[in-house]
Design an enzyme around this catalytic site. Structure first.
Site, short mmCIF file in Angstrom:
data_model
loop_
_atom_site.label_atom_id
_atom_site.label_comp_id
_atom_site.label_asym_id
_atom_site.label_seq_id
_atom_site.Cartn_x
_atom_site.Cartn_y
_atom_site.Cartn_z
N LYS A 245 -19.27 18.39 18.93
CA LYS A 245 -18.69 17.04 18.17
C LYS A 245 -17.16 16.94 18.68
O LYS A 245 -16.96 15.91 18.81
CB LYS A 245 -18.86 17.25 16.77
CG LYS A 245 -18.61 16.11 15.87
CD LYS A 245 -18.60 15.99 14.31
CE LYS A 245 -20.04 16.59 13.87
NZ LYS A 245 -20.17 16.61 12.58
N GLU B 156 -13.26 8.61 -1.53
CA GLU B 156 -13.52 7.46 -0.49
C GLU B 156 -14.53 6.49 -1.27
O GLU B 156 -15.48 6.75 -1.86
CB GLU B 156 -14.14 7.96 0.86
CG GLU B 156 -15.07 9.01 0.82
CD GLU B 156 -16.63 8.07 0.83
OE1 GLU B 156 -16.47 6.95 1.19
OE2 GLU B 156 -17.54 8.71 0.75
N LEU C 26 -16.37 4.12 1.09
CA LEU C 26 -16.81 3.56 2.44
C LEU C 26 -18.24 2.72 2.38
O LEU C 26 -19.14 3.47 1.78
CB LEU C 26 -16.56 4.45 3.50
CG LEU C 26 -15.40 5.35 3.83
CD1 LEU C 26 -15.46 6.05 5.11
CD2 LEU C 26 -14.21 4.02 3.75
N GLY D 114 -31.54 3.81 0.09
CA GLY D 114 -31.44 5.39 0.81
C GLY D 114 -30.15 5.68 1.45
O GLY D 114 -29.20 5.39 0.90
N CYS E 5 -25.87 8.97 0.80
CA CYS E 5 -24.91 8.73 -0.48
C CYS E 5 -25.54 8.66 -1.62
O CYS E 5 -25.77 9.48 -2.39
CB CYS E 5 -23.56 7.65 -0.04
SG CYS E 5 -22.37 8.20 1.15
N LYS F 292 -28.37 11.20 -2.91
CA LYS F 292 -28.03 12.42 -3.23
C LYS F 292 -26.91 12.49 -4.46
O LYS F 292 -26.73 13.37 -5.15
CB LYS F 292 -27.48 13.31 -1.98
CG LYS F 292 -26.34 12.74 -1.40
CD LYS F 292 -25.08 13.70 -1.66
CE LYS F 292 -24.00 12.90 -0.80
NZ LYS F 292 -22.50 13.82 -1.11
#
Length: 465
Positions: free
Chosen positions: A45, A162, A164, A271, A274, A277
């Site tokens: 990554k 955050e 977002l 779904g 975020c 869960k």
């Protein structure tokens, strides 16, 4: 902050964790004029990001990343020791996934990231949590910081959640609708106001609060949005029973400024990485705290949401005469929403996989998420275009409201399929236009629309779905 010559300089920033949140935050901080170093344990990554390659789809982020990697304003590394020595403000942006054995959040990553930052600090610093965590986590992390600080070094831990939206993350970071600062002292608040000086100058409100309240803001916001979605889906069942139109109902409700129209779209449900869960983690934490009203409410929200997937499966079964065994099904959409390639807990893929398990031949297409979907559900069939996905299909399912599906020409699609049956799992199509082109259209909380020929054959006898 001063440089080696004793001159004043802007604070330097490290971002720990370069997933969806971290990579976006790092690029946005560089865009705001700061020197930024992103840290991740995954060398692949780090290599990709160092070359300006974003390993996921997010509009606007590749351009921002390439711009600042190119100038050297933004760097990435696996060396957290070097990053903490370089930076003054350290944003913790690692994931908090659901535990494999319960609804609780897995906090091992955020705990380890915080520990590593504290352990490797060479000068006083500010540790800023941005990860979504259960209330009470930050207080425990403060203990971890205290236990691991080198002698003579001080650090403060605060929370800055955050907010977002996938598909609009760059915009939401550069111009957030609010900034929440939790558990700050005068010094740390001043530092964060320096970091966020640009959006603050452009009118972003700053809300300063205690740590527990700051931790609860993000999960409460997600829980409320999830509740709106499940509410309208529950009402869609009433609409279906009496022949009302849930979309027109939502339009009417949305004109009430106390309610608003956003997140009142009945359909397949929510779904992604975020909402599911986060509401489950809040449900679990609420139960631990004895706040059973919250946990009971969220249990119902979750159950309603999951039932929507079965409803779409039932529509597909009905369109195929009760069985999908050996039937061809074209699925349009794999991502949990448009403008992302995120397939975590995707309702679209859940439905596609369930139909395949019933013996259907399922082919999926998504403009961005086909590759991501194939990694998680390799047994499904995948196509490189919508036309290929629906070729010879007995029923077509629209499960993600990408513009190219919403704006598709029903007459062109009609020439490709075996039978003109379509299930609009997102209530995003013009049902009358599709019916006029010969399609039998099934939706959520709205009366199905038959083609003229089908309506004539059945003499108008058609049950509400």
């Amino acid at each position: 902050m001063t440089n080696d010559n004793g001159e004043q300089r802007a604070p330097r920033i490290s971002v720990i964790g370069t997933g969806y949140l971290g990579a976006t935050h790092a690029a946005a901080m560089a865009e705001m004029g700061f020197e930024v170093i992103g840290v991740d344990t995954d060398p692949n990554k780090v290599d990709a990001l160092s070359q300006g390659i974003v390993p996921f789809y997010e509009p606007g982020l590749p351009e921002l990343l390439r711009k600042h990697v190119g100038t050297g304003q933004l760097r990435f590394t696996t060396d957290i020791e070097a990053a903490t020595a370089f930076a003054d403000v350290h944003f913790v942006c690692v994931g908090t996934p659901q535990q494999s054995t319960s609804f609780a959040a897995n906090l091992s990553y955020v705990e380890d990231a915080t520990r590593q930052v504290a352990k490797h600090l060479t000068h006083d610093g500010l540790i800023v949590g941005k990860s979504t965590v259960p209330v009470g986590t930050a207080a425990r992390l403060r203990g971890i910081v205290h236990e691991n600080l080198p002698a003579g070094v001080t650090a403060e831990l605060v929370w800055n959640p955050e907010f977002l939206r996938e598909g609009k993350a760059v915009q939401d970071t550069l111009a957030p609708d609010r900034l929440v600062l939790g558990g700050t002292t005068a010094a740390s608040e001043a530092m964060l106001r320096t970091v966020y000086a640009e959006p603050i100058a452009n009118g972003t409100p700053v809300l300063v609060m205690d740590l527990p309240t700051a931790e609860l803001v993000k999960v409460s916001a997600n829980a409320f949005l999830a509740t709106k979605i499940s509410f309208i889906n529950a009402i869609s069942e009433v609409c279906a029973a009496v022949g009302a139109d849930v979309t027109l109902l939502a339009d009417a409700l949305g004109h009430d400024v106390r309610i608003g129209r956003q997140f009142l779209n009945a359909g397949l449900g929510f779904g992604g990485g975020c909402l599911p869960k986060d509401i489950r983690a809040l449900m679990h934490r609420s139960s631990e705290l004895g706040a059973h009203s919250a946990s009971d409410l969220l249990q119902q929200v979750d159950e309603i949401n999951m039932r929507q997937r079965q409803l779409v499966i039932d529509h597909a079964l009905a369109a195929c005469g009760g069985s999908v065994l050996n039937r061809r099904i074209g699925v349009l959409g794999a991502a949990f929403k448009p403008d992302t390639d995120d397939v975590r807990d995707s309702p679209a893929l859940n439905v596609a996989a369930a139909l395949q398990l019933r013996g259907a031949q399922v082919t999926v297409f998504d403009p961005q998420a086909t590759t991501s979907a194939a990694r998680i559900f390799p047994a499904l069939g995948y196509a490189d275009s919508a036309a290929t996905a629906i070729q010879g299909a007995d029923v077509v399912l629209v499960l993600t409201e990408w513009p190219e599906f919403v704006d598709a020409d029903p007459r062109e699609f009609a020439a490709l399929v075996k039978a003109q049956n379509i299930v609009d799992g997102r209530n995003c199509l013009d049902g009358q236009a599709w019916a006029a082109a010969g399609w039998n259209v099934r939706t959520i909380g709205r009366a199905p629309v038959q083609s003229a020929s089908a309506a004539s054959a059945s003499q108008g006898a058609y049950a509400f779905a």
